[in-house]
Write a protein that holds these residues in place. Structure first.
Motif, PDB file in Angstrom:
ATOM      1  N   ARG A  59       1.063  -4.334  -3.402  1.00  0.00           N
ATOM      2  CA  ARG A  59      -0.040  -4.706  -4.284  1.00  0.00           C
ATOM      3  C   ARG A  59       0.029  -6.208  -4.571  1.00  0.00           C
ATOM      4  O   ARG A  59       1.062  -6.731  -4.948  1.00  0.00           O
ATOM      5  CB  ARG A  59       0.041  -3.923  -5.592  1.00  0.00           C
ATOM      6  CG  ARG A  59      -1.123  -4.280  -6.536  1.00  0.00           C
ATOM      7  CD  ARG A  59      -1.010  -3.599  -7.873  1.00  0.00           C
ATOM      8  NE  ARG A  59      -1.267  -2.161  -7.728  1.00  0.00           N
ATOM      9  CZ  ARG A  59      -0.846  -1.256  -8.601  1.00  0.00           C
ATOM     10  NH1 ARG A  59      -0.129  -1.596  -9.638  1.00  0.00           N
ATOM     11  NH2 ARG A  59      -1.146   0.009  -8.421  1.00  0.00           N
ATOM     12  N   ARG A  60      -1.086  -6.881  -4.342  1.00  0.00           N
ATOM     13  CA  ARG A  60      -1.214  -8.324  -4.554  1.00  0.00           C
ATOM     14  C   ARG A  60      -0.142  -9.125  -3.812  1.00  0.00           C
ATOM     15  O   ARG A  60       0.348 -10.142  -4.290  1.00  0.00           O
ATOM     16  CB  ARG A  60      -1.203  -8.643  -6.055  1.00  0.00           C
ATOM     17  CG  ARG A  60      -2.424  -8.087  -6.767  1.00  0.00           C
ATOM     18  CD  ARG A  60      -2.585  -8.586  -8.177  1.00  0.00           C
ATOM     19  NE  ARG A  60      -1.558  -8.144  -9.104  1.00  0.00           N
ATOM     20  CZ  ARG A  60      -1.578  -6.991  -9.774  1.00  0.00           C
ATOM     21  NH1 ARG A  60      -2.580  -6.160  -9.608  1.00  0.00           N
ATOM     22  NH2 ARG A  60      -0.624  -6.686 -10.613  1.00  0.00           N
ATOM     23  N   ARG A  61       0.237  -8.663  -2.623  1.00  0.00           N
ATOM     24  CA  ARG A  61       1.192  -9.367  -1.772  1.00  0.00           C
ATOM     25  C   ARG A  61       0.562  -9.534  -0.397  1.00  0.00           C
ATOM     26  O   ARG A  61      -0.206  -8.680   0.050  1.00  0.00           O
ATOM     27  CB  ARG A  61       2.507  -8.589  -1.621  1.00  0.00           C
ATOM     28  CG  ARG A  61       3.272  -8.345  -2.921  1.00  0.00           C
ATOM     29  CD  ARG A  61       3.769  -9.647  -3.509  1.00  0.00           C
ATOM     30  NE  ARG A  61       4.712  -9.504  -4.584  1.00  0.00           N
ATOM     31  CZ  ARG A  61       4.411  -9.279  -5.858  1.00  0.00           C
ATOM     32  NH1 ARG A  61       3.158  -9.104  -6.211  1.00  0.00           N
ATOM     33  NH2 ARG A  61       5.341  -9.207  -6.779  1.00  0.00           N
ATOM     34  N   ASN A  62       0.902 -10.621   0.270  1.00  0.00           N
ATOM     35  CA  ASN A  62       0.357 -10.864   1.608  1.00  0.00           C
ATOM     36  C   ASN A  62       1.216 -10.279   2.717  1.00  0.00           C
ATOM     37  O   ASN A  62       0.714  -9.943   3.788  1.00  0.00           O
ATOM     38  CB  ASN A  62       0.180 -12.368   1.854  1.00  0.00           C
ATOM     39  CG  ASN A  62      -0.926 -12.942   1.001  1.00  0.00           C
ATOM     40  OD1 ASN A  62      -1.899 -12.269   0.706  1.00  0.00           O
ATOM     41  ND2 ASN A  62      -0.773 -14.192   0.596  1.00  0.00           N
ATOM     42  N   GLU A  63       2.525 -10.170   2.500  1.00  0.00           N
ATOM     43  CA  GLU A  63       3.410  -9.678   3.547  1.00  0.00           C
ATOM     44  C   GLU A  63       3.087  -8.223   3.883  1.00  0.00           C
ATOM     45  O   GLU A  63       2.669  -7.458   3.027  1.00  0.00           O
ATOM     46  CB  GLU A  63       4.878  -9.780   3.123  1.00  0.00           C
ATOM     47  CG  GLU A  63       5.365 -11.180   2.899  1.00  0.00           C
ATOM     48  CD  GLU A  63       5.064 -11.702   1.490  1.00  0.00           C
ATOM     49  OE1 GLU A  63       5.335 -12.875   1.242  1.00  0.00           O
ATOM     50  OE2 GLU A  63       4.534 -10.936   0.644  1.00  0.00           O
ATOM     51  N   ALA A  64       3.311  -7.873   5.141  1.00  0.00           N
ATOM     52  CA  ALA A  64       3.050  -6.507   5.600  1.00  0.00           C
ATOM     53  C   ALA A  64       4.053  -6.138   6.685  1.00  0.00           C
ATOM     54  O   ALA A  64       4.588  -7.023   7.382  1.00  0.00           O
ATOM     55  CB  ALA A  64       1.629  -6.388   6.141  1.00  0.00           C
ATOM     56  N   LEU A  65       4.287  -4.855   6.824  1.00  0.00           N
ATOM     57  CA  LEU A  65       5.135  -4.314   7.886  1.00  0.00           C
ATOM     58  C   LEU A  65       4.319  -3.273   8.642  1.00  0.00           C
ATOM     59  O   LEU A  65       3.648  -2.448   8.034  1.00  0.00           O
ATOM     60  CB  LEU A  65       6.385  -3.635   7.306  1.00  0.00           C
ATOM     61  CG  LEU A  65       7.292  -4.471   6.425  1.00  0.00           C
ATOM     62  CD1 LEU A  65       8.379  -3.594   5.808  1.00  0.00           C
ATOM     63  CD2 LEU A  65       7.906  -5.613   7.225  1.00  0.00           C
ATOM     64  N   TRP A  66       4.388  -3.333   9.974  1.00  0.00           N
ATOM     65  CA  TRP A  66       3.678  -2.344  10.790  1.00  0.00           C
ATOM     66  C   TRP A  66       4.699  -1.699  11.717  1.00  0.00           C
ATOM     67  O   TRP A  66       5.198  -2.326  12.637  1.00  0.00           O
ATOM     68  CB  TRP A  66       2.566  -3.021  11.573  1.00  0.00           C
ATOM     69  CG  TRP A  66       1.627  -2.080  12.265  1.00  0.00           C
ATOM     70  CD1 TRP A  66       1.643  -0.725  12.257  1.00  0.00           C
ATOM     71  CD2 TRP A  66       0.503  -2.447  13.074  1.00  0.00           C
ATOM     72  NE1 TRP A  66       0.610  -0.217  12.987  1.00  0.00           N
ATOM     73  CE2 TRP A  66      -0.103  -1.251  13.507  1.00  0.00           C
ATOM     74  CE3 TRP A  66      -0.042  -3.655  13.458  1.00  0.00           C
ATOM     75  CZ2 TRP A  66      -1.227  -1.240  14.320  1.00  0.00           C
ATOM     76  CZ3 TRP A  66      -1.162  -3.643  14.278  1.00  0.00           C
ATOM     77  CH2 TRP A  66      -1.741  -2.449  14.702  1.00  0.00           C
ATOM     78  N   PHE A  67       5.010  -0.437  11.445  1.00  0.00           N
ATOM     79  CA  PHE A  67       6.022   0.300  12.189  1.00  0.00           C
ATOM     80  C   PHE A  67       5.388   0.975  13.404  1.00  0.00           C
ATOM     81  O   PHE A  67       4.329   1.586  13.295  1.00  0.00           O
ATOM     82  CB  PHE A  67       6.667   1.367  11.302  1.00  0.00           C
ATOM     83  CG  PHE A  67       7.455   0.788  10.159  1.00  0.00           C
ATOM     84  CD1 PHE A  67       8.801   0.502  10.304  1.00  0.00           C
ATOM     85  CD2 PHE A  67       6.837   0.518   8.943  1.00  0.00           C
ATOM     86  CE1 PHE A  67       9.526  -0.045   9.250  1.00  0.00           C
ATOM     87  CE2 PHE A  67       7.557  -0.010   7.886  1.00  0.00           C
ATOM     88  CZ  PHE A  67       8.907  -0.299   8.039  1.00  0.00           C
ATOM     89  N   ALA A  68       6.064   0.862  14.536  1.00  0.00           N
ATOM     90  CA  ALA A  68       5.562   1.484  15.765  1.00  0.00           C
ATOM     91  C   ALA A  68       6.552   2.544  16.241  1.00  0.00           C
ATOM     92  O   ALA A  68       7.758   2.453  15.983  1.00  0.00           O
ATOM     93  CB  ALA A  68       5.367   0.420  16.846  1.00  0.00           C
ATOM     94  N   ASP A  69       6.027   3.533  16.963  1.00  0.00           N
ATOM     95  CA  ASP A  69       6.884   4.615  17.445  1.00  0.00           C
ATOM     96  C   ASP A  69       7.817   4.186  18.574  1.00  0.00           C
ATOM     97  O   ASP A  69       8.659   4.957  19.019  1.00  0.00           O
ATOM     98  CB  ASP A  69       6.057   5.839  17.842  1.00  0.00           C
ATOM     99  CG  ASP A  69       5.077   5.554  18.960  1.00  0.00           C
ATOM    100  OD1 ASP A  69       5.061   4.438  19.515  1.00  0.00           O
ATOM    101  OD2 ASP A  69       4.293   6.476  19.281  1.00  0.00           O
ATOM    102  N   ASN A  70       7.712   2.933  19.023  1.00  0.00           N
ATOM    103  CA  ASN A  70       8.640   2.423  20.025  1.00  0.00           C
ATOM    104  C   ASN A  70       9.900   1.831  19.380  1.00  0.00           C
ATOM    105  O   ASN A  70      10.727   1.232  20.043  1.00  0.00           O
ATOM    106  CB  ASN A  70       7.969   1.383  20.929  1.00  0.00           C
ATOM    107  CG  ASN A  70       7.591   0.107  20.189  1.00  0.00           C
ATOM    108  OD1 ASN A  70       7.831  -0.040  18.984  1.00  0.00           O
ATOM    109  ND2 ASN A  70       6.995  -0.828  20.898  1.00  0.00           N
ATOM    110  N   GLY A  71      10.021   2.003  18.052  1.00  0.00           N
ATOM    111  CA  GLY A  71      11.215   1.532  17.346  1.00  0.00           C
ATOM    112  C   GLY A  71      11.130   0.107  16.860  1.00  0.00           C
ATOM    113  O   GLY A  71      12.113  -0.438  16.366  1.00  0.00           O
ATOM    114  N   GLN A  72       9.965  -0.498  16.980  1.00  0.00           N
ATOM    115  CA  GLN A  72       9.783  -1.879  16.525  1.00  0.00           C
ATOM    116  C   GLN A  72       8.950  -1.901  15.254  1.00  0.00           C
ATOM    117  O   GLN A  72       8.107  -1.046  15.034  1.00  0.00           O
ATOM    118  CB  GLN A  72       9.056  -2.705  17.609  1.00  0.00           C
ATOM    119  CG  GLN A  72       9.845  -2.855  18.903  1.00  0.00           C
ATOM    120  CD  GLN A  72      11.077  -3.723  18.711  1.00  0.00           C
ATOM    121  OE1 GLN A  72      10.966  -4.882  18.310  1.00  0.00           O
ATOM    122  NE2 GLN A  72      12.243  -3.159  18.975  1.00  0.00           N
TER     123      GLN A  72
END
Length: 157
Positions: free
Chosen positions: A137-150
């Motif tokens: 919430r009200r943050r710019n950082e993001a994480l995008w998890f992929a099923d290839n382990g990355q």
């Protein structure tokens, strides 16, 4: 009410699985959103037209290569006995423990919790690794998890 009781959540088992038990206190902090609230948060923060990460359009911020600075391995940490998120993720996400985060599986399946709870229970959240995106919430950082382990480390705009 915009949350589902955890007992009614379709994926409740990922938090109650015997191999990765979650404390009662942490279970109380894991709040699956109802479909209407999930859909609105997804529309406002991920994509106005795509229902899941596999069908994002080129105009959605996650699909813009410039929004992602690097990709790191999360799978080896998930499979290890170490409970901690990969150090690169912890170094990148410098949030206070009480920051509200949204773990977005898809348009109708989003869980709200605190950063501290996600850090403790991240392995449970990633039983389903089909492209979930974590935003704060009200943050710019993001994480995008992929099923290839990355996991991609980035900023949303």
């Amino acid at each position: 009410m915009s949350y589902l009781p955890l007992d009614q959540y379709q994926r409740k088992w990922i938090f109650t699985h015997q191999s990765m038990p979650v404390s009662e206190q942490d279970l109380d902090a894991i709040k699956p959103m109802d479909q209407a609230r999930s859909a609105q948060l997804w529309k406002d923060n991920i994509s106005a037209q795509s229902p899941d990460a596999e069908r994002l359009s080129s105009s959605d911020w996650p699909m813009k290569v410039d929004n992602w600075s690097e990709s790191v391995d999360w799978m080896s940490a998930w499979e290890s006995d170490d409970e901690q998120l990969p150090q690169e993720v912890l170094d990148y996400i410098d949030w206070q423990d009480d920051v509200t985060v949204y773990f977005c599986y898809e348009k109708y399946n989003i869980i709200e919790t605190k950063w501290s709870t996600f850090k403790k229970c991240w392995k449970n959240f990633l039983f389903y690794d089909d492209g979930p995106i974590l935003i704060g919430r009200r943050r710019n950082e993001a994480l995008w998890f992929a099923d290839n382990g990355q996991v991609k480390l980035g900023k949303r705009n």
